[in-house]
Design a protein around this motif. Structure first.
Motif, short mmCIF file in Angstrom:
data_model
loop_
_atom_site.label_atom_id
_atom_site.label_comp_id
_atom_site.label_asym_id
_atom_site.label_seq_id
_atom_site.Cartn_x
_atom_site.Cartn_y
_atom_site.Cartn_z
N THR A 145 21.70 -25.12 42.85
CA THR A 145 23.05 -24.67 43.19
C THR A 145 23.78 -24.15 41.95
O THR A 145 23.62 -24.70 40.85
CB THR A 145 23.87 -25.83 43.80
N ALA A 154 26.00 -16.16 37.57
CA ALA A 154 25.45 -15.90 38.90
C ALA A 154 24.21 -15.01 38.81
O ALA A 154 23.20 -15.26 39.49
CB ALA A 154 26.51 -15.23 39.78
N ILE A 158 20.38 -15.96 40.05
CA ILE A 158 19.66 -15.15 41.04
C ILE A 158 18.32 -14.67 40.47
O ILE A 158 17.29 -14.68 41.16
CB ILE A 158 20.52 -13.97 41.49
N VAL A 164 18.22 -16.14 47.00
CA VAL A 164 19.46 -16.91 46.83
C VAL A 164 20.44 -16.53 47.93
O VAL A 164 20.51 -15.36 48.34
CB VAL A 164 20.08 -16.63 45.44
N ALA A 166 24.60 -16.77 49.12
CA ALA A 166 25.97 -16.95 48.62
C ALA A 166 26.83 -17.41 49.78
O ALA A 166 26.69 -16.95 50.91
CB ALA A 166 26.51 -15.64 48.05
N THR A 185 27.43 -17.18 55.39
CA THR A 185 26.43 -17.25 54.32
C THR A 185 25.58 -15.99 54.34
O THR A 185 25.14 -15.54 55.41
CB THR A 185 25.55 -18.49 54.50
N PHE A 206 26.45 -20.40 45.04
CA PHE A 206 25.12 -19.81 45.22
C PHE A 206 24.09 -20.93 45.30
O PHE A 206 24.18 -21.91 44.56
CB PHE A 206 24.79 -18.87 44.05
#
Length: 334
Positions: A145, A154, A158, A164, A166, A185, A206
């Motif tokens: 996470t 971020a 990824i 991934v 979000a 999501t 994420f």
């Protein structure tokens, strides 16, 4: 006869009626307080004089002394102050709403009887970060996470995890021309990196995408655990977020059993929070690993309740409120 106070709003669903039915079968009386009728119709008063605290709750039907209430179910607090904006000078409206909310939530917080939910409980469980840390500490699996408003963090997350998703940490919705658009999501890949610059204005959560064999919705009331599953991967719109296709899936959930060790950890999670209600989202991977996603302090349950014989979730709520079932003591002021 013990009085059970239900805090909700006029637009709430029929689950209130089912719980009320079971409360009355337990020989208790239900008092309903709709927050959208406060303050124009419903009234609250607290007085301290001659060494005594007395609080009154008034609806169109009754005036109740709060110390006559045996237990409270804080279910919903939607649309507080409905209609007030049209009744007063606009320059006073914002300040008045601040006082209304503060008074209402202060009133609800100060009950010295058992309460199934409180504003402070809801606020605490709003923290997805704390949820995940506690779940991890008690031994539940959680996805990798990243919670951030830093686009670079971020991007690195990824790149590392490749698949991934979000998500927002709240019931995030955008309103335009009177139309509500809920942000569900979504999958995020490297071709979306430019869009991540918007994190500077609004943080996001994420998580590494967990492949789904099944998705579970687990409703816990006191010591009762009601688990339901769905194969969301059969439905295109539900593959990433089942809520996207929630209406079509409403009758496709099936009762299931949690492994004993997972059920014990779920109950331990509620012990840590000292709450008697929680709705958990769990993903079961193809390897049969159980991944905790989140717990909702007031998560909806009515569509699952209808899949039980006799609306057992409603019965459990009523039994906890009426002290007919084990409950976690939260009577702070008693």
């Amino acid at each position: 006869m013990n009085k059970i106070l239900i805090i909700t709003h006029t637009g709430d669903n029929f689950s209130i009626e089912k719980v009320t039915e079971y409360i009355e079968k337990n020989n208790c009386e239900v008092i309903r307080f709709d927050v959208d009728l406060y303050p124009l119709q419903n009234k609250l008063s607290t007085i301290f004089q001659d060494g005594e605290w007395v609080s009154y709750l008034e609806t169109a039907d009754a005036k109740i002394r709060v110390d006559d209430v045996a237990a409270v179910w804080y279910r919903r607090a939607y649309n507080i102050g409905n209609g007030l904006k049209e009744e007063m000078d606009s320059k006073f409206y914002g300040a008045a709403m601040g006082e209304i909310r503060n008074t209402l939530f202060g009133f609800l917080e100060s009950f010295d009887c058992y309460s199934l939910g409180k504003p402070s409980v809801y606020r605490r469980l709003d923290s997805k970060e704390e949820q995940l840390k506690i779940a991890d500490k008690i031994g539940l699996k959680i996805p990798a996470t990243c919670l951030t408003n830093n686009p670079e963090e971020a991007k690195q997350f990824i790149i590392k995890h490749k698949n991934v998703v979000a998500k927002m940490q709240t019931g995030f919705a955008i309103y335009e021309d009177g139309v509500e658009s809920v942000v569900f999501t979504n999958v995020v890949k490297e071709d979306k990196f430019e869009e991540l610059e918007s994190l500077l204005y609004c943080p996001m959560q994420f998580q590494k995408m967990i492949q789904k064999k099944r998705e579970l919705r687990v409703t816990v009331v006191g010591q009762d655990v009601y688990a339901f599953e769905i194969d969301s991967q059969q439905f295109e719109d539900a593959k990433v977020d089942w809520r996207k296709d929630g209406v079509n899936l409403i009758d496709k959930w099936l009762p299931t059993e949690l492994p004993k060790d997972i059920e014990e950890k779920v109950l331990e999670l509620l012990d840590v929070y000292n709450v008697d209600y929680g709705a958990l989202d769990i993903i079961v991977s193809p390897e049969d690993d159980y991944y905790f996603i989140e717990i909702n302090a007031a998560g909806e349950f009515f569509w699952l309740d209808n899949l039980t014989e006799g609306n057992l979730i409603s019965k459990s709520i009523a039994d906890v409120l009426c002290d007919k079932a084990p409950r976690r003591n939260n009577m702070v002021l008693a």
